[in-house]
Each structure stands twice: as C-alpha cells, then as structure tokens.
Design a protein around this motif. Structure first.
Motif, mmCIF file in Angstrom:
data_model
loop_
_atom_site.group_PDB
_atom_site.id
_atom_site.type_symbol
_atom_site.label_atom_id
_atom_site.label_comp_id
_atom_site.label_asym_id
_atom_site.label_seq_id
_atom_site.Cartn_x
_atom_site.Cartn_y
_atom_site.Cartn_z
ATOM 1 N N ARG A 191 0.824 -1.218 0.000
ATOM 2 C CA ARG A 191 0.000 0.000 0.000
ATOM 3 C C ARG A 191 0.847 1.254 0.000
ATOM 4 O O ARG A 191 0.570 2.201 -0.713
ATOM 5 C CB ARG A 191 -0.924 0.014 1.229
ATOM 6 N N TYR A 192 1.885 1.285 0.807
ATOM 7 C CA TYR A 192 2.721 2.462 0.952
ATOM 8 C C TYR A 192 4.166 2.132 0.591
ATOM 9 O O TYR A 192 4.614 0.997 0.752
ATOM 10 C CB TYR A 192 2.643 3.010 2.381
ATOM 11 N N LYS A 193 4.870 3.138 0.102
ATOM 12 C CA LYS A 193 6.251 2.969 -0.333
ATOM 13 C C LYS A 193 7.198 3.744 0.565
ATOM 14 O O LYS A 193 6.840 4.781 1.112
ATOM 15 C CB LYS A 193 6.407 3.473 -1.775
ATOM 16 N N VAL A 194 8.395 3.217 0.683
ATOM 17 C CA VAL A 194 9.477 3.930 1.345
ATOM 18 C C VAL A 194 10.633 3.983 0.362
ATOM 19 O O VAL A 194 11.038 2.959 -0.195
ATOM 20 C CB VAL A 194 9.919 3.218 2.639
ATOM 21 N N GLY A 195 11.134 5.186 0.108
ATOM 22 C CA GLY A 195 12.272 5.357 -0.778
ATOM 23 C C GLY A 195 13.546 5.536 0.012
ATOM 24 O O GLY A 195 13.530 5.927 1.186
ATOM 25 N N TYR A 196 14.675 5.246 -0.655
ATOM 26 C CA TYR A 196 15.978 5.352 0.004
ATOM 27 C C TYR A 196 16.955 6.095 -0.895
ATOM 28 O O TYR A 196 17.025 5.858 -2.102
ATOM 29 C CB TYR A 196 16.537 3.952 0.316
ATOM 30 N N GLY A 197 17.705 6.996 -0.277
ATOM 31 C CA GLY A 197 18.761 7.715 -0.968
ATOM 32 C C GLY A 197 19.960 7.843 -0.066
ATOM 33 O O GLY A 197 20.052 7.192 0.979
ATOM 34 N N MET A 198 20.881 8.696 -0.451
ATOM 35 C CA MET A 198 22.159 8.807 0.253
ATOM 36 C C MET A 198 22.534 10.259 0.499
ATOM 37 O O MET A 198 21.980 11.168 -0.104
ATOM 38 C CB MET A 198 23.253 8.128 -0.589
ATOM 39 N N GLU A 199 23.473 10.475 1.401
ATOM 40 C CA GLU A 199 24.080 11.794 1.552
ATOM 41 C C GLU A 199 24.990 12.033 0.348
ATOM 42 O O GLU A 199 25.701 11.132 -0.105
ATOM 43 C CB GLU A 199 24.883 11.881 2.847
ATOM 44 N N LEU A 200 24.994 13.262 -0.183
ATOM 45 C CA LEU A 200 25.623 13.495 -1.477
ATOM 46 C C LEU A 200 26.977 14.195 -1.446
ATOM 47 O O LEU A 200 27.793 13.993 -2.359
ATOM 48 C CB LEU A 200 24.689 14.334 -2.358
ATOM 49 N N ALA A 201 27.223 15.046 -0.462
ATOM 50 C CA ALA A 201 28.350 15.971 -0.554
ATOM 51 C C ALA A 201 29.673 15.278 -0.875
ATOM 52 O O ALA A 201 30.382 15.649 -1.819
ATOM 53 C CB ALA A 201 28.474 16.767 0.741
ATOM 54 N N GLY A 202 30.020 14.241 -0.130
ATOM 55 C CA GLY A 202 31.303 13.588 -0.322
ATOM 56 C C GLY A 202 31.431 12.887 -1.653
ATOM 57 O O GLY A 202 32.411 13.059 -2.383
ATOM 58 N N ILE A 203 30.428 12.095 -2.013
ATOM 59 C CA ILE A 203 30.549 11.292 -3.226
ATOM 60 C C ILE A 203 30.473 12.150 -4.481
ATOM 61 O O ILE A 203 31.152 11.879 -5.473
ATOM 62 C CB ILE A 203 29.505 10.157 -3.255
ATOM 63 N N VAL A 204 29.680 13.208 -4.485
ATOM 64 C CA VAL A 204 29.621 14.068 -5.670
ATOM 65 C C VAL A 204 30.970 14.735 -5.902
ATOM 66 O O VAL A 204 31.425 14.856 -7.048
ATOM 67 C CB VAL A 204 28.492 15.112 -5.543
ATOM 68 N N ALA A 205 31.636 15.140 -4.842
ATOM 69 C CA ALA A 205 32.976 15.725 -4.983
ATOM 70 C C ALA A 205 33.943 14.709 -5.599
ATOM 71 O O ALA A 205 34.757 15.060 -6.475
ATOM 72 C CB ALA A 205 33.492 16.199 -3.630
ATOM 73 N N GLU A 206 33.854 13.443 -5.155
ATOM 74 C CA GLU A 206 34.709 12.396 -5.726
ATOM 75 C C GLU A 206 34.430 12.204 -7.211
ATOM 76 O O GLU A 206 35.356 12.073 -8.027
ATOM 77 C CB GLU A 206 34.480 11.069 -4.998
ATOM 78 N N LEU A 207 33.156 12.176 -7.576
ATOM 79 C CA LEU A 207 32.791 11.932 -8.970
ATOM 80 C C LEU A 207 33.177 13.098 -9.871
ATOM 81 O O LEU A 207 33.566 12.898 -11.024
ATOM 82 C CB LEU A 207 31.295 11.633 -9.075
ATOM 83 N N LYS A 208 33.082 14.319 -9.354
ATOM 84 C CA LYS A 208 33.537 15.474 -10.139
ATOM 85 C C LYS A 208 35.030 15.358 -10.438
ATOM 86 O O LYS A 208 35.488 15.686 -11.551
ATOM 87 C CB LYS A 208 33.237 16.776 -9.389
ATOM 88 N N ALA A 209 35.796 14.882 -9.459
ATOM 89 C CA ALA A 209 37.232 14.707 -9.664
ATOM 90 C C ALA A 209 37.501 13.648 -10.739
ATOM 91 O O ALA A 209 38.412 13.794 -11.565
ATOM 92 C CB ALA A 209 37.908 14.327 -8.350
ATOM 93 N N ILE A 210 36.695 12.584 -10.746
ATOM 94 C CA ILE A 210 36.846 11.541 -11.769
ATOM 95 C C ILE A 210 36.517 12.096 -13.149
ATOM 96 O O ILE A 210 37.220 11.823 -14.131
ATOM 97 C CB ILE A 210 35.947 10.334 -11.436
ATOM 98 N N LEU A 211 35.442 12.896 -13.247
ATOM 99 C CA LEU A 211 35.102 13.509 -14.534
ATOM 100 C C LEU A 211 36.246 14.368 -15.054
ATOM 101 O O LEU A 211 36.583 14.326 -16.242
ATOM 102 C CB LEU A 211 33.838 14.358 -14.401
#
Length: 272
Positions: free
Chosen positions: A219-239
């Motif tokens: 009947r009801y959904k629960v979504g899951y995500g993550m904290e972004l600050a650290g990993i986005v900085a890592e991925l920008k460096a990879i780009l």
C-alpha cells in the motif's frame, strides 16, 4: 539483501502504513508554465533498454543513480552516445536533447550486486553532456547542505505509468536520516531511479539526495537515498581526470589569407 537492510525495510514499511496517502500533492508538469523552475529535470533514455530520471547540476553535468549508468551485461558505464538526456521532456517534446559522452561512478559500485545499505551510499553517477544546455533553457539545481528542520522534501521524476512528463510530488517527508542513508515516503516507482530528492533553501529547492531504492508493504512505499556531498565531490574529480581530450586537427593556411592552401601548418585544438 543483508539482514540489516531487511530490518530497515520492514521497520519503515510498517511506519509508512500510518502515513498520509502518497498521491497527495502530485502534479503532472505538461505546459511551459508548469515546467517553469523544473526544466533541469529530464528523462535519461538508455538506448532501447528503458529510462531513468536525471537532474542538471551544471550546464553540462547530470546527476543520477549509478545503477542507471552501468550496463548490466558488461558492468561498465554505457558507451558515449548510448544515453540521451531529455531536459523537461513533456509529451514527446524536450526543451533540449543531449547525448551523454562521459560517465563517472564510484569504483566500488557493482552493477548487478543486490540492494544493501553500503550499495545505496554510493549509488550515484555524474554524466557529462556533449554540449552544455544554456541557462536560458534550464537552470541547474545546487546541492543542499545541512539539515532539513521540518523534514519536508519534494521529488520530480518520470516513472512507470508517467513516462511522458515530469510528475512532481510537492510535499513528502524524511523518515530517517542516519549513517549516510536517507529514507523518505515520497511516491517513487520504476523509472524514478536517479531522481533528485529536493529540500527547500530560501526561494528555491536544492538537491538533498538521489533516489536509489524503494520498499513497499503493498500500500505504501518507502524510498531510500544517500548523503551526497562527499561522493559528488569524488565523482567530479573523476570527470575532470578522465575528461575526453579534444582532437587536434591540421589546417593549412596560405600566408596572409584565411583560405586553405599549401602554406604553413597550424594545429587547432578541437578543429575549426
């Protein structure tokens, strides 16, 4: 799934059963007025394999989920040109279409691994577009930094049964935020993967997290995500590290002329 993750899913599924119906506050964004402020949300078309949702965080950079960025057959990022970002897509018309030419994911993310808390923490990808989308067409979202005092968030995404236009849920809630994981009661579905979870900062919404997984009690959904600050900085460096290099071409110019001929040779970065 790990035993810990199953416990989390069961706990929040029970909690969700007491929450307000999840279809409240949802709106399909179809005309230009509806899309105003949401143009940076787009559908990521993955060849003939399906789609996810992505959001511009720069004129040439899309934020989405890592599991949307890897070919399940090879476990590697999709090749340049296989994924298309369609900004503000509505009923077959996009404000801008751009091919994806570079993808960055965390090196520890495995395409076909089962859902788990450690996997959700790094289920993030950045995609570089072949050409920037002008600010006059779509204004990228900034990342949210800090707490969300009232727990109110919003989500704008495509999904199963609503693939042709952005559906925005104006208001949903954070259920828990701990150990690098954010759970929420927004109405996400297949195709919503990669969509931005937004928290208000002043007059505009900012990106708090990215939709990675969901659970349901029927009947009801629960979504899951993550904290972004650290990993986005890592991925920008990879780009930046792995950015495609411009191809040098040779152009012949006659002395004192802009016409091609047999004069001196010049190297022009990116061609001319």
């Amino acid at each position: 799934m790990t035993r810990i993750f199953l416990c989390v899913v069961l706990f929040f599924s029970v909690l969700a059963s007491s929450l307000q119906a999840q279809n409240s506050g949802k709106r399909r964004l179809t005309d230009r007025d509806d899309l105003y402020g949401w143009e940076a949300v787009g559908r990521l078309d993955i060849g003939n394999q399906g789609f996810c949702t992505g959001t511009l965080i720069a004129q040439d950079t899309v934020l989405t989920a890592a599991h949307c960025a890897l070919d399940k057959k090879t476990g590697k990022p999709y090749a340049p040109g296989e994924v298309t970002f369609r900004a503000g897509l509505s009923d077959g018309e996009a404000l801008a279409d751009r091919k994806v030419i570079q993808i960055a994911v965390h090196p520890d993310f495995v395409a076909n691994a089962p859902v788990s808390i450690p996997r959700i923490r790094i289920d993030v990808a950045l995609m570089r577009l072949e050409e920037p989308i002008p600010y006059s067409i779509a204004d990228p979202f900034a990342l949210h930094n800090g707490r969300v005092p009232d727990g109110e968030i919003s989500v704008a995404s495509y999904g199963r049964g609503r693939a042709d236009a952005i559906t925005r849920q104006r208001s949903c809630r954070i259920l828990q935020r701990a150990e690098g994981i954010i759970s929420f009661n927004c109405d996400v579905t297949f195709g919503s993967s990669g969509s931005a979870i937004l928290a208000r900062s002043g007059p505009r919404w900012q990106i708090l997290s990215v939709t990675s997984a969901m659970s349901t009690d029927g009947r009801y959904k629960v979504g899951y995500g993550m904290e972004l600050a650290g990993i986005v900085a890592e991925l920008k460096a990879i780009l930046r590290r792995d950015a495609p290099r411009p191809v040098a071409t040779i152009r012949r110019l006659q002395p004192g002329s802009a016409k091609s001929g047999s004069g001196a040779k010049f190297i022009s970065s990116g061609g001319s």
